[in-house]
Enzyme design. Structure first.
Site, PDB file in Angstrom:
ATOM      1  N   ASN A  23       0.823  -1.209   0.000  1.00 20.61           N
ATOM      2  CA  ASN A  23       0.000   0.000   0.000  1.00 20.61           C
ATOM      3  C   ASN A  23       0.860   1.264   0.000  1.00 20.61           C
ATOM      4  O   ASN A  23       1.015   1.931   1.022  1.00 20.61           O
ATOM      5  CB  ASN A  23      -0.939  -0.002   1.212  1.00 20.61           C
ATOM      6  CG  ASN A  23      -2.070  -0.988   1.049  1.00 20.61           C
ATOM      7  OD1 ASN A  23      -2.961  -0.809   0.222  1.00 20.61           O
ATOM      8  ND2 ASN A  23      -2.036  -2.065   1.831  1.00 20.61           N
ATOM      9  N   ASP A  24       1.408   1.575  -1.152  1.00 21.17           N
ATOM     10  CA  ASP A  24       2.191   2.794  -1.342  1.00 21.17           C
ATOM     11  C   ASP A  24       1.253   3.867  -1.886  1.00 21.17           C
ATOM     12  O   ASP A  24       0.727   3.743  -2.988  1.00 21.17           O
ATOM     13  CB  ASP A  24       3.326   2.510  -2.326  1.00 21.17           C
ATOM     14  CG  ASP A  24       4.223   3.711  -2.581  1.00 21.17           C
ATOM     15  OD1 ASP A  24       3.872   4.826  -2.135  1.00 21.17           O
ATOM     16  OD2 ASP A  24       5.257   3.543  -3.239  1.00 21.17           O
ATOM     17  N   PHE A  25       1.031   4.930  -1.117  1.00 20.29           N
ATOM     18  CA  PHE A  25       0.135   6.004  -1.534  1.00 20.29           C
ATOM     19  C   PHE A  25       0.868   7.084  -2.338  1.00 20.29           C
ATOM     20  O   PHE A  25       0.283   8.097  -2.698  1.00 20.29           O
ATOM     21  CB  PHE A  25      -0.532   6.634  -0.310  1.00 20.29           C
ATOM     22  CG  PHE A  25      -1.643   5.802   0.262  1.00 20.29           C
ATOM     23  CD1 PHE A  25      -2.972   6.114  -0.008  1.00 20.29           C
ATOM     24  CD2 PHE A  25      -1.371   4.701   1.059  1.00 20.29           C
ATOM     25  CE1 PHE A  25      -4.002   5.343   0.500  1.00 20.29           C
ATOM     26  CE2 PHE A  25      -2.396   3.926   1.577  1.00 20.29           C
ATOM     27  CZ  PHE A  25      -3.718   4.248   1.299  1.00 20.29           C
TER      28      PHE A  25
END
Length: 448
Positions: free
Chosen positions: A389-391
């Site tokens: 989960n890299d925003f």
């Protein structure tokens, strides 16, 4: 640690109300299955991600929060039910029926600041600091309150050298699989994707014998966990490396004379045995009998058993319980306990899953009483994509959960940051956790 400051809170709606890939329509309704209705009186799922980023200057912080808010709105386009509310129909027989109205009432978005709190303040203590619980919204409510409160609450909390994104999601709408499906999708949109890689499927699955809508008897509007004294409970994250899990698995299979026991089944058996030893050696549970009946609640997934579409959005599991006598666990080795987990899971078939649904629909009962003190419960899965989960500002460095769904004996399992390893977040009485820390057999498999 100082208390957090709420900087602003607002409602975020879908950016568009058009149909997405013909899959879900805003302003439509979504029926709830027995799997969805069973958690009505427990808490929303609360899990979140910790990010290290020491370069958050003031101007960037403002654009970063605005960006997350805008990307959340666009992500809701693909998940209309999360922007809706629960609706109730009063039936002539005195019962009620529930569904989700995809009316775009919106999700809650909160921006907070934790002055003086650094990433190390979250990760370094032996026990999860209480400050983490303030990183979530929609606290101390039951899923039933989704009739008037958002089904999704997001809180972005600034730290001195990073930030935390906490999600609270109504458990009558999602299970762990769907929770992380949404989280993964939001991070994709935040990184600049035009669409998401896994389009959710909202079409409900019911066995043919179930008549809709399901009639639910009158419910007491309270959270069934509200009478737990959470002040007496602590959480500690135990890290198990891939190598140590492999050693435990080999030992369990050798002792049981099989090769079928999985890594997770072995690890849960290892943790349960230590919890039982810790409880017996402490005063956390009043022992009326040394050979008492003990239980372990295991969620059984049905996506593969039915099977359902791999992007099915909603709850798709039911509970099964291992029961034994405490002395049986103590007088046998790891393999004895691990094989019980394996046998329980092996007994769960498509036919069993369907019968479970049909039997419940004939006589729907929503659990409302607190669980026994001599039970353990496992939640979540090491299979979920947590660290992907890299925003747009790097991958998370840790995952933590809120106080929702916390009881004495809850074990929440997550994949660890290093592939193949597992983190187990144990919620237990302090004296039990202290006893486990002094349990040489247990700690031999724990990595620092």
């Amino acid at each position: 640690m100082s208390e957090i400051e709420i900087l602003c809170s607002c409602i975020v709606k879908m950016a568009s109300t058009t149909i997405n890939n013909g899959n879900a329509v805003a302003n439509s309704k979504m029926e709830l299955t027995p799997w969805d209705l069973m958690p009505l009186l427990i808490c929303p799922i609360q899990e979140g991600l910790l990010f290290y980023n020491p370069n958050l200057h003031d101007q960037f912080k403002k654009t970063f929060v605005d960006h997350l808010k805008a990307s959340l709105s666009r992500t809701l386009d693909f998940f209309p039910p999360l922007a809706g509310r629960l609706k109730t129909i009063k039936n002539d027989d005195g019962t009620s029926s529930f569904f989700v109205d995809c009316d775009n009432a919106g999700a809650e978005f909160t921006h907070a600041n934790a002055p003086g709190v650094s990433v190390s303040d979250i990760l370094d203590p032996i026990y999860v600091p209480e400050a983490v619980y303030s990183f979530f919204t929609l606290v101390n409510i039951s899923n039933l309150e989704g009739v008037s409160k958002p089904l999704l609450g997001v809180q972005v909390t600034e730290l001195e050298d990073g930030f935390f994104i906490g999600c609270s999601m109504n458990h009558a709408l999602v299970d762990g699989n769907s929770f992380w499906h949404f989280f993964n999708s939001w991070s994709e949109i935040s990184r600049g994707f035009e669409t998401i890689s896994k389009i959710p499927v909202f079409e409900r699955w019911f066995p043919g014998k179930i008549n809709l809508p399901i009639h639910i008897p009158p419910l007491e509007r309270r959270n069934m966990f509200s009478d737990f004294d959470s002040d007496q409970l602590l959480q500690r994250v135990f890290h198990f490396s891939k190598e140590n899990i492999a050693k435990l698995k080999s030992r369990a299979n050798d002792e049981a004379g099989t090769g079928k026991i999985s890594s997770l089944q072995t690890l849960l058996a290892h943790i349960w045995r230590s919890v039982l030893r810790g409880r017996r050696n402490s005063s956390s549970i009043n022992q009326n009998s040394e050979n008492q009946k003990i239980h372990f609640f295991v969620p059984v997934g049905t996506r593969e058993r039915i099977p359902l579409h791999n992007c099915y959005f909603g709850n798709a599991s039911y509970g099964a319980i291992i029961s034994s006598n405490e002395d049986h666990i103590f007088h046998h080795g790891l393999g004895y306990t691990a094989i019980m987990f394996h046998e329980l899971v092996s007994q769960q078939t498509k036919e069993q899953a369907i019968k479970n649904l049909e039997d419940w629909a004939e006589n729907p009962t929503i659990p409302s009483k607190r669980l026994s003190n001599n039970i353990c419960v496992v939640s979540n899965s090491p299979r979920y994509d947590v660290y992907g989960n890299d925003f747009g500002w790097g991958k998370p460095i840790a995952v933590r959960s809120g106080m929702g769904l916390k009881i004495d004996g809850r074990i929440t399992v997550f994949p660890a940051a290093d592939p193949g390893s597992i983190d187990a977040e144990a919620c237990l009485a302090e004296e039990t956790l202290e006893a486990m820390a002094n349990d040489a057999e247990f700690m031999e498999a724990v990595s620092i």
